[in-house]
Write an enzyme that holds these catalytic residues in place. Structure first.
Site, PDB file in Angstrom:
ATOM      1  N   ASN A  54     -25.233 -43.783  44.100  1.00  0.00           N
ATOM      2  CA  ASN A  54     -24.002 -44.387  44.610  1.00  0.00           C
ATOM      3  C   ASN A  54     -23.142 -43.384  45.386  1.00  0.00           C
ATOM      4  OD1 ASN A  54     -20.913 -44.585  43.782  1.00  0.00           O
ATOM      5  ND2 ASN A  54     -21.667 -46.637  44.222  1.00  0.00           N
ATOM      6  N   LYS A  65     -14.777 -40.684  28.491  1.00  0.00           N
ATOM      7  CA  LYS A  65     -16.118 -40.793  29.083  1.00  0.00           C
ATOM      8  C   LYS A  65     -17.071 -41.279  28.005  1.00  0.00           C
ATOM      9  CE  LYS A  65     -18.325 -39.984  32.995  1.00  0.00           C
ATOM     10  NZ  LYS A  65     -17.887 -40.035  34.392  1.00  0.00           N
ATOM     11  N   SER A  96     -10.799 -47.336  40.946  1.00  0.00           N
ATOM     12  CA  SER A  96     -10.847 -48.101  39.698  1.00  0.00           C
ATOM     13  C   SER A  96      -9.428 -48.463  39.247  1.00  0.00           C
ATOM     14  CB  SER A  96     -11.527 -47.292  38.592  1.00  0.00           C
ATOM     15  OG  SER A  96     -12.932 -47.402  38.676  1.00  0.00           O
ATOM     16  N   LYS A 100      -9.712 -43.532  30.578  1.00  0.00           N
ATOM     17  CA  LYS A 100     -10.404 -44.072  31.741  1.00  0.00           C
ATOM     18  C   LYS A 100     -11.490 -43.096  32.129  1.00  0.00           C
ATOM     19  CE  LYS A 100     -10.876 -46.998  35.120  1.00  0.00           C
ATOM     20  NZ  LYS A 100     -12.263 -47.222  34.607  1.00  0.00           N
ATOM     21  N   GLN A 105     -12.288 -35.322  33.249  1.00  0.00           N
ATOM     22  CA  GLN A 105     -11.656 -36.583  33.650  1.00  0.00           C
ATOM     23  C   GLN A 105     -10.141 -36.570  33.409  1.00  0.00           C
ATOM     24  OE1 GLN A 105     -14.252 -39.187  34.450  1.00  0.00           O
ATOM     25  NE2 GLN A 105     -12.568 -40.036  35.622  1.00  0.00           N
ATOM     26  N   GLY A 139     -18.666 -47.155  35.753  1.00  0.00           N
ATOM     27  CA  GLY A 139     -20.030 -46.651  35.920  1.00  0.00           C
ATOM     28  C   GLY A 139     -20.073 -45.143  36.080  1.00  0.00           C
ATOM     29  N   ASP A 140     -21.271 -44.615  36.035  1.00  0.00           N
ATOM     30  CA  ASP A 140     -21.563 -43.205  36.339  1.00  0.00           C
ATOM     31  C   ASP A 140     -23.080 -43.177  36.560  1.00  0.00           C
ATOM     32  OD1 ASP A 140     -20.255 -40.301  36.153  1.00  0.00           O
ATOM     33  OD2 ASP A 140     -22.182 -40.127  35.169  1.00  0.00           O
ATOM     34  N   THR A 153     -16.149 -43.214  45.685  1.00  0.00           N
ATOM     35  CA  THR A 153     -16.342 -41.800  45.314  1.00  0.00           C
ATOM     36  C   THR A 153     -16.910 -41.023  46.499  1.00  0.00           C
ATOM     37  OG1 THR A 153     -16.761 -42.545  43.064  1.00  0.00           O
ATOM     38  CG2 THR A 153     -17.325 -40.269  43.571  1.00  0.00           C
ATOM     39  N   LYS A 213      -8.658 -34.789  36.440  1.00  0.00           N
ATOM     40  CA  LYS A 213      -8.938 -35.581  37.639  1.00  0.00           C
ATOM     41  C   LYS A 213      -8.009 -36.786  37.711  1.00  0.00           C
ATOM     42  CE  LYS A 213     -13.241 -36.493  38.113  1.00  0.00           C
ATOM     43  NZ  LYS A 213     -14.607 -37.028  38.200  1.00  0.00           N
TER      44      LYS A 213
HETATM   45  P1  NDP Z   1     -26.455 -42.622  40.423  1.00  0.00           P
HETATM   46  O1  NDP Z   1     -27.160 -42.923  39.150  1.00  0.00           O
HETATM   47  O2  NDP Z   1     -26.125 -43.727  41.340  1.00  0.00           O
HETATM   48  O3  NDP Z   1     -27.260 -41.524  41.256  1.00  0.00           O
HETATM   49  C1  NDP Z   1     -27.566 -40.269  40.714  1.00  0.00           C
HETATM   50  C2  NDP Z   1     -28.420 -39.522  41.716  1.00  0.00           C
HETATM   51  O4  NDP Z   1     -28.568 -38.184  41.286  1.00  0.00           O
HETATM   52  C3  NDP Z   1     -29.816 -40.086  41.838  1.00  0.00           C
HETATM   53  O5  NDP Z   1     -30.298 -39.838  43.129  1.00  0.00           O
HETATM   54  C4  NDP Z   1     -30.590 -39.288  40.804  1.00  0.00           C
HETATM   55  O6  NDP Z   1     -31.968 -39.216  41.055  1.00  0.00           O
HETATM   56  C5  NDP Z   1     -29.933 -37.916  40.952  1.00  0.00           C
HETATM   57  N1  NDP Z   1     -29.999 -37.214  39.666  1.00  0.00           N
HETATM   58  C6  NDP Z   1     -29.450 -37.598  38.497  1.00  0.00           C
HETATM   59  N2  NDP Z   1     -29.719 -36.720  37.519  1.00  0.00           N
HETATM   60  C7  NDP Z   1     -30.442 -35.769  38.107  1.00  0.00           C
HETATM   61  C8  NDP Z   1     -31.037 -34.579  37.636  1.00  0.00           C
HETATM   62  N3  NDP Z   1     -30.927 -34.196  36.348  1.00  0.00           N
HETATM   63  N4  NDP Z   1     -31.699 -33.816  38.537  1.00  0.00           N
HETATM   64  C9  NDP Z   1     -31.812 -34.196  39.830  1.00  0.00           C
HETATM   65  N5  NDP Z   1     -31.272 -35.312  40.333  1.00  0.00           N
HETATM   66  C10 NDP Z   1     -30.612 -36.073  39.488  1.00  0.00           C
HETATM   67  O7  NDP Z   1     -25.137 -41.825  39.977  1.00  0.00           O
HETATM   68  P2  NDP Z   1     -23.790 -41.594  40.795  1.00  0.00           P
HETATM   69  O8  NDP Z   1     -24.086 -41.468  42.243  1.00  0.00           O
HETATM   70  O9  NDP Z   1     -22.809 -42.598  40.345  1.00  0.00           O
HETATM   71  O10 NDP Z   1     -23.301 -40.192  40.210  1.00  0.00           O
HETATM   72  C11 NDP Z   1     -23.663 -38.942  40.802  1.00  0.00           C
HETATM   73  C12 NDP Z   1     -22.678 -37.872  40.362  1.00  0.00           C
HETATM   74  O11 NDP Z   1     -21.360 -38.252  40.776  1.00  0.00           O
HETATM   75  C13 NDP Z   1     -22.586 -37.631  38.859  1.00  0.00           C
HETATM   76  O12 NDP Z   1     -22.301 -36.261  38.628  1.00  0.00           O
HETATM   77  C14 NDP Z   1     -21.377 -38.463  38.459  1.00  0.00           C
HETATM   78  O13 NDP Z   1     -20.782 -37.988  37.262  1.00  0.00           O
HETATM   79  C15 NDP Z   1     -20.478 -38.222  39.658  1.00  0.00           C
HETATM   80  N6  NDP Z   1     -19.402 -39.197  39.851  1.00  0.00           N
HETATM   81  C16 NDP Z   1     -19.697 -40.531  39.994  1.00  0.00           C
HETATM   82  C17 NDP Z   1     -18.672 -41.431  40.200  1.00  0.00           C
HETATM   83  C18 NDP Z   1     -18.934 -42.868  40.498  1.00  0.00           C
HETATM   84  O14 NDP Z   1     -17.976 -43.554  40.873  1.00  0.00           O
HETATM   85  N7  NDP Z   1     -20.136 -43.363  40.390  1.00  0.00           N
HETATM   86  C19 NDP Z   1     -17.264 -40.994  40.164  1.00  0.00           C
HETATM   87  C20 NDP Z   1     -17.082 -39.573  40.109  1.00  0.00           C
HETATM   88  C21 NDP Z   1     -18.128 -38.723  39.923  1.00  0.00           C
HETATM   89  P3  NDP Z   1     -33.000 -40.174  40.271  1.00  0.00           P
HETATM   90  O15 NDP Z   1     -32.785 -41.534  40.869  1.00  0.00           O
HETATM   91  O16 NDP Z   1     -34.320 -39.589  40.550  1.00  0.00           O
HETATM   92  O17 NDP Z   1     -32.615 -40.097  38.824  1.00  0.00           O
END
Ligand code: NDP
Length: 445
Positions: free
Chosen positions: A241, A126, A377, A90, A111, A165-166, A210, A114
């Site tokens: 997100n 992943k 999830s 997962k 993961q 998603g991620d 999250t 976690k």
């Molecule tokens: P999204 O794609 O929804 O958002 C990512 C955000 O981070 C955007 O604002 C993006 O900016 C910014 N970002 C991404 N890469 C970079 C980078 N290299 N430098 C600067 N800013 C960056 O992703 P999520 O919110 O889902 O995920 C964010 C984090 O949370 C990740 O580390 C993910 O692994 C973790 N996570 C997510 C979960 C989930 O349920 N979605 C669960 C657990 C952890 P821009 O739009 O400009 O790219």
């Protein structure tokens, strides 16, 4: 690091050259596990760590698709099925140009622990692709997702591997992926993916989970010192997100969230961020954060630069790995930081974590603090298995109980191992012991 573990760690690094993020994640976990091996010599005898660091299966595949101009594009897809001791693999799918095997493996490795911490029956995995969704039309995203699933479908399933998603993969992408899976397999197998739309098998609270969970975990940490989010000055990195929902939840607990970012820059809104406007720009229009500063007065937009230049009492890094370094950490600490809750995976460098821990502030590592997403999830999988759908209130209550439980597990484990308040050790040890016991019980697999 314990010398016995260091030798194993060095072998893992040599066997996986060039995978820096994976090396970092493995090193950080191994640094916590010396005392566990003193108490449990059977883990060393059974080569649990060596087995744990070698994924059960790794799939790398070509993803061909055509763009709107009719040109053929090729990307690389990945799925790393890391560990199934506790349940089906997962973990999410990430679409971002930086994706390569080392990133997928670091995320898959994290993961495992976690998912164990959540107490739910889920293993660790992943995946993703080096595809950049930015600037792509809906039709291009759909064609990419369909091509990606045309290979991935043969490796996943409700009882095998359940992606979600991620970064770069949200509700829209999960919809296209699910549609293609259904079309190829001729099965309405709701439990094969999570993060689905509410009307077709999704769970309420999954989109919020999250970010909400990160804030709930951080609030639990604050409570141990007689504090709360109420009145805190909060900075949240990212505006995806996780970030947006963390901002909303922190505000609901009385915090003033003054800044957030995207990969182009950051905004500072001293009056407190307007979540409705953020959602409109980022989720509805799929626009850039600088638009926020255009539409709201008294907002500073800083192109480039680091959001961690903005002072805060609570920091919630919710963007990406290694976004918060040692120098930024030291500056934040000097200027009054009291807590850090990691919404992203491994957002703080090892240097930054050392600075936070040495200063004695509350530090909640991602594998504990952001586990609310995967936990919800698993709640979506439960609802799918019973063909049921729960109310928002009930699901949110379950999420809260799970996050409070994870906090307690980390806290009591840290106490038990003589490191009170060390949530890094607590999370690593509690997650590891659960997986290691299951692996030994299931024989040499
Ligand atoms: P999204 O794609 O929804 O958002 C990512 C955000 O981070 C955007 O604002 C993006 O900016 C910014 N970002 C991404 N890469 C970079 C980078 N290299 N430098 C600067 N800013 C960056 O992703 P999520 O919110 O889902 O995920 C964010 C984090 O949370 C990740 O580390 C993910 O692994 C973790 N996570 C997510 C979960 C989930 O349920 N979605 C669960 C657990 C952890 P821009 O739009 O400009 O790219």
């Amino acid at each position: 690091m314990d010398a016995r573990l260091e030798a194993i760690r060095n072998t893992v690094l040599a066997r996986n050259p060039g995978e820096d993020e994976f090396h970092q994640a493995v090193t950080e976990v191994f640094e916590s596990l010396g005392p566990v091996h003193d108490r449990h010599p059977e883990f060393l005898e059974g080569a649990v760590l060596e087995r744990l660091c070698e994924p059960e299966r790794q799939i790398i595949f070509r993803v061909p698709w055509t763009d709107d101009a009719g040109r053929v594009q090729i990307n690389r897809g990945f799925r790393v099925e890391f560990n199934s001791a506790l349940g089906p693999y997962k973990g999410g799918l990430r679409f971002h140009p930086s994706v390569y095997l080392g990133i997928v493996k670091f995320l898959g490795f994290e993961q495992i622990f976690k998912n164990a911490l959540t107490g739910m029956p889920i293993g660790g995995g992943k995946g993703g692709a080096d595809f950049d969704p930015r600037g792509r039309s809906d039709a291009e995203i759909m064609r990419f997702c369909q091509s990606f699933m045309t290979e991935l479908y043969r490796h996943i399933g409700e009882y095998t591997d359940v992606p979600a998603g991620d970064i770069g993969v949200g509700g829209r992408e999960i919809g296209y992926l699910f549609g293609q899976y259904k079309r190829i397999t001729n099965r309405y197998e709701s439990g094969v993916l999570t993060g689905k739309g509410i009307s077709w098998g999704g769970s309420l609270v999954r989109p919020e989970a999250t970010g909400y969970g990160t804030v709930i975990f951080t609030e639990e940490m604050l409570k141990t010192r007689g504090q709360s989010f109420d009145g805190q000055r909060v900075v949240v990195s990212g505006s995806g997100n996780v970030a947006i929902n963390a901002i909303a939840k922190a505000q609901s607990l009385g915090a003033v969230v003054v800044a957030c970012s995207d990969s182009s820059g950051y905004i500072v809104d001293e009056a407190g961020l307007n979540v409705a406007l953020l959602r409109q720009i980022k989720e509805v229009e799929r626009g850039r954060l600088k638009d926020y500063a255009v539409r709201r007065s008294a907002v500073a937009y800083v192109e480039g630069g680091s959001i961690w230049d903005v002072d805060a009492t609570v920091a919630l890094p919710c963007a990406t790995q290694n976004e918060l370094g040692g120098e930024a950490a030291a500056r934040l600490v000097r200027n009054g930081l009291v807590a850090v809750g990691e919404g992203a995976n491994m957002p703080s460098t090892r240097h930054a974590i050392a600075v936070f821990q040495d200063s004695g502030l509350l530090f909640g590592p991602g594998k504990a603090a952001n586990a609310g997403g995967v936990a919800t999830s698993a709640l979506e999988m439960q609802q799918n298995a019973t063909r049921d759908s729960w109310s928002f209130e009930y699901t949110e209550q379950r999420l809260t109980e799970i996050m409070v439980g994870i906090h307690r597990r980390c806290e009591t484990t840290a106490d038990e191992y003589g490191a009170p308040g060390n949530y890094v050790l607590g999370a690593n040890v509690a997650g590891f012991v659960k997986v290691a016991d299951a692996m030994l019980a299931q024989g040499l697999i």
